[in-house]
Write a protein that holds these residues in place. Sequence first.
Motif, PDB file in Angstrom:
ATOM      1  N   ALA A 114      47.189  29.841  36.223  1.00 16.17           N
ATOM      2  CA  ALA A 114      47.338  30.719  35.056  1.00 16.17           C
ATOM      3  C   ALA A 114      46.187  31.720  34.966  1.00 16.17           C
ATOM      4  CB  ALA A 114      47.415  29.878  33.778  1.00 16.17           C
ATOM      5  N   LEU A 115      44.967  31.282  35.238  1.00 22.26           N
ATOM      6  CA  LEU A 115      43.822  32.196  35.215  1.00 22.26           C
ATOM      7  C   LEU A 115      43.930  33.258  36.300  1.00 22.26           C
ATOM      8  CD1 LEU A 115      40.849  29.777  34.479  1.00 22.26           C
ATOM      9  CD2 LEU A 115      41.837  31.489  32.951  1.00 22.26           C
ATOM     10  N   LEU A 116      44.405  32.868  37.466  1.00 22.35           N
ATOM     11  CA  LEU A 116      44.589  33.824  38.555  1.00 22.35           C
ATOM     12  C   LEU A 116      45.634  34.869  38.194  1.00 22.35           C
ATOM     13  CD1 LEU A 116      43.770  34.514  41.471  1.00 22.35           C
ATOM     14  CD2 LEU A 116      45.697  33.129  42.218  1.00 22.35           C
ATOM     15  N   LEU A 117      46.752  34.436  37.635  1.00 23.76           N
ATOM     16  CA  LEU A 117      47.792  35.381  37.220  1.00 23.76           C
ATOM     17  C   LEU A 117      47.316  36.278  36.085  1.00 23.76           C
ATOM     18  CD1 LEU A 117      50.946  33.094  37.357  1.00 23.76           C
ATOM     19  CD2 LEU A 117      50.308  34.907  38.948  1.00 23.76           C
ATOM     20  N   ALA A 118      46.586  35.719  35.127  1.00 21.67           N
ATOM     21  CA  ALA A 118      46.065  36.518  34.018  1.00 21.67           C
ATOM     22  C   ALA A 118      45.066  37.553  34.527  1.00 21.67           C
ATOM     23  CB  ALA A 118      45.407  35.608  32.978  1.00 21.67           C
ATOM     24  N   GLY A 119      44.238  37.187  35.483  1.00 22.92           N
ATOM     25  CA  GLY A 119      43.284  38.126  36.065  1.00 22.92           C
ATOM     26  C   GLY A 119      43.981  39.256  36.799  1.00 22.92           C
ATOM     27  N   ALA A 120      45.020  38.932  37.561  1.00 24.44           N
ATOM     28  CA  ALA A 120      45.776  39.967  38.281  1.00 24.44           C
ATOM     29  C   ALA A 120      46.462  40.908  37.293  1.00 24.44           C
ATOM     30  CB  ALA A 120      46.802  39.315  39.201  1.00 24.44           C
ATOM     31  N   LEU A 121      47.021  40.367  36.224  1.00 21.55           N
ATOM     32  CA  LEU A 121      47.654  41.189  35.195  1.00 21.55           C
ATOM     33  C   LEU A 121      46.635  42.104  34.519  1.00 21.55           C
ATOM     34  CD1 LEU A 121      50.222  41.840  33.560  1.00 21.55           C
ATOM     35  CD2 LEU A 121      49.538  40.026  31.987  1.00 21.55           C
ATOM     36  N   LEU A 122      45.466  41.567  34.229  1.00 24.74           N
ATOM     37  CA  LEU A 122      44.410  42.363  33.597  1.00 24.74           C
ATOM     38  C   LEU A 122      43.963  43.507  34.499  1.00 24.74           C
ATOM     39  CD1 LEU A 122      42.485  42.618  31.166  1.00 24.74           C
ATOM     40  CD2 LEU A 122      40.882  41.187  32.442  1.00 24.74           C
ATOM     41  N   VAL A 123      43.782  43.248  35.768  1.00 24.45           N
ATOM     42  CA  VAL A 123      43.393  44.302  36.712  1.00 24.45           C
ATOM     43  C   VAL A 123      44.480  45.366  36.792  1.00 24.45           C
ATOM     44  CG1 VAL A 123      42.974  44.785  39.161  1.00 24.45           C
ATOM     45  CG2 VAL A 123      41.814  42.879  38.060  1.00 24.45           C
ATOM     46  N   ALA A 124      45.752  44.952  36.857  1.00 29.02           N
ATOM     47  CA  ALA A 124      46.854  45.911  36.920  1.00 29.02           C
ATOM     48  C   ALA A 124      46.895  46.780  35.663  1.00 29.02           C
ATOM     49  CB  ALA A 124      48.179  45.177  37.100  1.00 29.02           C
ATOM     50  N   LEU A 125      46.689  46.184  34.498  1.00 23.23           N
ATOM     51  CA  LEU A 125      46.690  46.957  33.250  1.00 23.23           C
ATOM     52  C   LEU A 125      45.519  47.942  33.194  1.00 23.23           C
ATOM     53  CD1 LEU A 125      47.709  44.250  30.635  1.00 23.23           C
ATOM     54  CD2 LEU A 125      49.068  46.206  31.420  1.00 23.23           C
ATOM     55  N   ILE A 126      44.360  47.527  33.644  1.00 30.43           N
ATOM     56  CA  ILE A 126      43.195  48.413  33.645  1.00 30.43           C
ATOM     57  C   ILE A 126      43.425  49.593  34.582  1.00 30.43           C
ATOM     58  CG2 ILE A 126      40.772  48.577  34.355  1.00 30.43           C
ATOM     59  CD1 ILE A 126      40.403  45.746  33.240  1.00 30.43           C
ATOM     60  N   VAL A 127      43.939  49.333  35.775  1.00 23.89           N
ATOM     61  CA  VAL A 127      44.206  50.417  36.736  1.00 23.89           C
ATOM     62  C   VAL A 127      45.246  51.372  36.167  1.00 23.89           C
ATOM     63  CG1 VAL A 127      45.247  50.899  38.992  1.00 23.89           C
ATOM     64  CG2 VAL A 127      43.509  49.116  38.761  1.00 23.89           C
ATOM     65  N   ARG A 128      46.308  50.835  35.590  1.00 24.22           N
ATOM     66  CA  ARG A 128      47.362  51.678  35.021  1.00 24.22           C
ATOM     67  C   ARG A 128      46.830  52.531  33.866  1.00 24.22           C
ATOM     68  NH1 ARG A 128      52.599  49.394  31.933  1.00 24.22           N
ATOM     69  NH2 ARG A 128      53.479  51.387  31.356  1.00 24.22           N
TER      70      ARG A 128
END
Length: 156
Positions: A114-128
Amino acid sequence: MALIRWLLFALLLTLPAAAVAVGIEVRDFDDPVMQERYRDLTGSMRCPLCENQAIGDSDAPISGDMRDRVYALLQDGKSDTEIVNHMVDRFGEYILYNPRLENRTYLLWGIPVALLLAGALLVALIVRTRRNASAASLSADEQARLDELTKRKRSS
């Protein structure tokens, strides 16, 4: 050369005595497979007193009791799974270095995923967000110049 062989032989004879002196008994097995099973089982269970030491390496009295129980169960012909289940029933799930995947341990196994998925989602949102913010901050002239450069780049 003969002296070296004699010393090595004498050293090998004293190893079981050294193990007993430390407090860890040496078990005799007729079958080397049974001895390996014993070694694997006692290496996979944690001493409840020492906390981060296997029962096969611990000289705590509780570890001695656990080794005696494993030995007796092996002599009774029990399977590894039956022995582990018996030990968990007697001492609790804590003794296993690798906890089982059960209803109680889903959270333990799921938190890293869950932490790995949340981190990937956070990075994607920041880049977007940054990509959209940089495009929105351009003036009309800068946007026209950017469009012209990208068209030129595509055509070449």
